[in-house]
Design a protein around this motif. Structure first.
Motif, short mmCIF file in Angstrom:
data_model
loop_
_atom_site.label_atom_id
_atom_site.label_comp_id
_atom_site.label_asym_id
_atom_site.label_seq_id
_atom_site.Cartn_x
_atom_site.Cartn_y
_atom_site.Cartn_z
N THR A 96 119.11 -14.94 40.70
CA THR A 96 117.39 -15.16 42.20
C THR A 96 115.97 -16.08 42.00
N TYR A 97 116.16 -16.80 42.66
CA TYR A 97 115.43 -17.70 42.65
C TYR A 97 114.33 -17.50 43.72
N PHE A 98 112.98 -18.11 43.76
CA PHE A 98 112.39 -18.11 44.86
C PHE A 98 111.44 -19.28 45.04
N ALA A 99 111.41 -19.71 46.50
CA ALA A 99 110.73 -20.88 46.92
C ALA A 99 110.00 -20.48 47.74
N GLU A 100 108.67 -21.24 47.72
CA GLU A 100 108.06 -21.10 49.11
C GLU A 100 108.03 -21.98 50.21
N VAL A 101 108.10 -21.73 51.77
CA VAL A 101 108.75 -22.48 53.06
C VAL A 101 108.16 -22.12 53.74
N GLU A 102 108.05 -22.87 54.58
CA GLU A 102 107.00 -22.64 56.17
C GLU A 102 108.54 -22.98 57.42
N SER A 103 107.65 -22.48 58.37
CA SER A 103 109.01 -22.48 59.84
C SER A 103 108.58 -23.61 60.51
N VAL A 104 108.64 -24.18 60.89
CA VAL A 104 108.75 -25.58 62.23
C VAL A 104 108.82 -25.39 62.65
N ARG A 105 108.94 -25.57 64.29
CA ARG A 105 109.52 -25.38 65.61
C ARG A 105 109.82 -27.27 65.80
N VAL A 106 110.85 -27.83 66.22
CA VAL A 106 111.46 -29.18 65.96
C VAL A 106 111.99 -28.96 67.39
N GLY A 107 112.00 -29.16 68.25
CA GLY A 107 112.32 -29.13 69.46
C GLY A 107 112.39 -28.13 70.07
N GLY A 108 113.67 -27.34 70.14
CA GLY A 108 114.22 -25.92 70.60
C GLY A 108 114.49 -25.36 69.49
N LYS A 109 114.43 -25.71 68.65
CA LYS A 109 114.84 -25.18 67.09
C LYS A 109 113.94 -24.74 66.12
N VAL A 110 113.99 -23.84 65.95
CA VAL A 110 113.32 -23.23 64.59
C VAL A 110 113.88 -23.97 63.16
N VAL A 111 113.07 -25.05 62.03
CA VAL A 111 113.81 -25.26 61.12
C VAL A 111 112.41 -25.26 59.92
N GLN A 112 113.26 -24.99 58.62
CA GLN A 112 112.37 -24.43 57.60
C GLN A 112 111.85 -25.90 56.78
N ASN A 113 110.85 -25.43 55.95
CA ASN A 113 110.75 -26.94 55.28
C ASN A 113 110.19 -26.85 54.35
N TYR A 114 110.77 -26.69 53.18
CA TYR A 114 110.82 -26.21 51.59
C TYR A 114 109.30 -26.92 51.29
N VAL A 115 108.45 -26.83 50.71
CA VAL A 115 107.18 -26.50 49.84
C VAL A 115 107.26 -26.55 48.83
#
Length: 94
Positions: free
Chosen positions: A18-37
């Motif tokens: 199991t690995y962990f990452a810090e991500v954030e959700s951003v709305r692009v158009g009509g969809k939510v995309v997760q950006n890798y921090v």
């Protein structure tokens, strides 16, 4: 606002890690995309990566090349950059 996400990877021998990452959700158009921090490694409380800005990295590299850097100097520089780390983990590396 960033949050921690888990990623499960299967190794060739069949074990699951199991690995962990810090991500954030951003709305692009009509969809939510997760950006890798950033990556947090296998333990989110003690990340294996410490973000260092390019300016600090070049200064650190210059001091290492001149053999003018001690372990205490490294600890002070990382504390001044507000990096979250445990001193015991870095002492094992030195």
């Amino acid at each position: 606002m960033p949050f921690i996400r888990t990623f499960k990877r299967k190794n060739k021998d069949g074990s699951i890690k199991t690995y962990f990452a810090e991500v954030e959700s951003v709305r692009v158009g009509g969809k939510v995309v997760q950006n890798y921090v950033r990556s947090l490694g296998t333990d989110p409380k003690n990340p294996t990566t410490i973000p260092i800005e390019p300016v600090h990295f070049s200064y650190l590299l210059l001091r290492l090349m001149q053999d003018a850097l001690t372990a205490n100097d490294l600890f002070e520089m990382l504390e001044n950059m507000d990096s979250q780390f445990e001193k015991m983990n870095l002492q094992k590396l030195a």
